[in-house]
Design an enzyme around this catalytic site. Structure first.
Site, PDB file in Angstrom:
ATOM      1  N   CYS A  91       0.920  -1.228   0.087  1.00  9.87           N
ATOM      2  CA  CYS A  91       0.040  -0.069  -0.105  1.00  9.87           C
ATOM      3  C   CYS A  91       0.996   1.212  -0.157  1.00  9.87           C
ATOM      4  CB  CYS A  91      -0.987  -0.176   1.170  1.00  9.87           C
ATOM      5  SG  CYS A  91      -2.442   1.003   0.770  1.00  9.87           S
ATOM      6  N   HIS A 182      -3.640  -5.226   1.451  1.00  7.94           N
ATOM      7  CA  HIS A 182      -2.776  -5.396   2.892  1.00  7.94           C
ATOM      8  C   HIS A 182      -2.968  -6.849   3.050  1.00  7.94           C
ATOM      9  CE1 HIS A 182      -2.598  -0.984   4.328  1.00  7.94           C
ATOM     10  NE2 HIS A 182      -3.491  -0.788   3.405  1.00  7.94           N
ATOM     11  N   GLU A 184      -1.292  -8.305   5.264  1.00  7.90           N
ATOM     12  CA  GLU A 184      -1.207  -8.599   6.704  1.00  7.90           C
ATOM     13  C   GLU A 184      -2.521  -8.579   7.285  1.00  7.90           C
ATOM     14  OE1 GLU A 184      -0.685  -5.935   5.097  1.00  7.90           O
ATOM     15  OE2 GLU A 184      -1.286  -4.123   6.575  1.00  7.90           O
TER      16      GLU A 184
HETATM   17  N1  GLN Z   1      -3.461   6.238   0.394  1.00  9.43           N
HETATM   18  C1  GLN Z   1      -2.160   6.016   1.490  1.00  9.43           C
HETATM   19  C2  GLN Z   1      -0.978   6.803   0.613  1.00  9.43           C
HETATM   20  O1  GLN Z   1      -0.942   7.157  -0.386  1.00  9.43           O
HETATM   21  C3  GLN Z   1      -1.632   4.595   1.623  1.00  9.43           C
HETATM   22  C4  GLN Z   1      -2.845   3.930   2.118  1.00  9.43           C
HETATM   23  C5  GLN Z   1      -2.631   2.711   2.912  1.00  9.43           C
HETATM   24  O2  GLN Z   1      -1.302   2.546   3.175  1.00  9.43           O
HETATM   25  N2  GLN Z   1      -3.282   1.998   3.253  1.00  9.43           N
HETATM   26  O3  GLN Z   1       0.104   6.773   1.206  1.00  9.43           O
END
Ligand code: GLN
Length: 202
Positions: A91, A182, A184
Site C-alpha cells: 500500500c 494489505h 497482513e
Molecule cells: N493512500 C495512502 C498513501 O498514499 C496509502 C494508504 C495505505 O497504506 N493504506 O500513502
C-alpha cells in the site's frame, strides 16, 4: 534457513525487518513469526544490518517518506536494495517503491520502474475487498484495499502478478515486491510466504 542475501543469528533464524516509522507493524510481525522468521523493527539505518529482507508497510506514504528522509533511511533502504536486499512495499510501501507518481512530488525510494497513482481507486471508496487472481497462486487471494494505489504503467523488467479492473495491484521486479492491498490483514499467509521464499530466498 539462510537465504542468498541472508544472515542468520546464532540460532539460524532469518531476520526480516519491518519499517516501523509509521503504519502497520504488528500484523506483519505476527505473520512473520508464525512462519518461523524473526521480525526486527527498523527505525534507523543501523537496523538494516543483518536482515534478509525488509517490509515497508501501509500507512501514509508522504509521512513515511518524510521520516525516511530525516532518518537517512531513504538512502539507507535504497543502498540495502541495490546491494541485493529484498524489499516488499504494501500500500503506502508500494507508493514509496515506485519510481514516479502522477500526483504531487513526494520522496520515493524508487525500487521499481513504475508510475504510481495514489488513492487510485478514489478517495470516496475508502476500503473494499476483492478476489484477486495472482500469478503462481492456485486460488484467488482476498485483497483488502484501503485508500490503495495502483501502477498505471510499468517499465521493462517488472512482472505483473495481479491486476484489478485492468489496474496493476501486485508486481515484482528482481528483489522488489509490491502489493496495493494489505496481505497482513487477510487471514492468508501466501504473500508473506512468497516474499520469504521467492524474493528473499529463505
Ligand atoms: N493512500 C495512502 C498513501 O498514499 C496509502 C494508504 C495505505 O497504506 N493504506 O500513502
Amino acid at each position: 534457513m539462510i537465504g542468498e542475501n541472508g544472515h542468520a543469528d546464532e540460532n539460524g533464524a532469518a531476520k526480516i525487518g519491518i519499517l516501523a516509522l509509521q503504519g502497520d507493524v504488528e500484523e506483519h510481525r505476527r505473520i512473520l513469526e508464525s512462519l518461523g522468521v524473526e521480525a526486527v523493527e527498523v527505525r534507523k539505518v543501523g537496523d538494516l544490518n543483518g536482515i534478509s529482507g525488509l517490509i515497508v508497510p501501509g500507512g501514509e506514504s508522504t509521512v513515511i517518506g518524510k521520516m525516511m528522509v530525516e532518518s537517512g533511511l531513504l538512502d539507507g533502504v535504497r543502498s540495502f536494495f541495490y546491494q541485493g536486499g529484498a524489499v516488499w512495499g504494501t500500500c503506502a510501501g508500494m507508493v514509496l517503491a515506485a519510481s514516479a507518481t502522477t500526483g504531487e512530488r513526494q520522496p520515493l525510494i524508487g525500487l521499481m520502474n513504475a508510475l504510481v497513482v495514489r488513492n487510485g481507486f478514489g478517495r470516496q471508496i475508502h476500503s473494499f475487498e476483492a478476489d484477486l487472481d495472482v500469478t503462481g497462486f492456485d486460488e484467488p487471494f482476498v485483497g483488502i484495499f484501503i485508500r490503495a494505489p495502483f501502477f498505471e504503467d510499468v517499465g521493462p523488467g517488472v512482472e505483473i502478478l495481479s491486476k484489478l479492473g485492468g489496474k496493476v495491484v501486485a508486481a515484482r521486479a528482481d528483489n522488489a515486491l509490491v502489493t496495493a492491498f494489505h496481505p497482513e490483514l487477510a487471514d492468508d499467509v501466501r504473500f508473506h510466504r512468497y516474499f520469504l521464499e521467492e524474493v528473499c530466498g529463505i
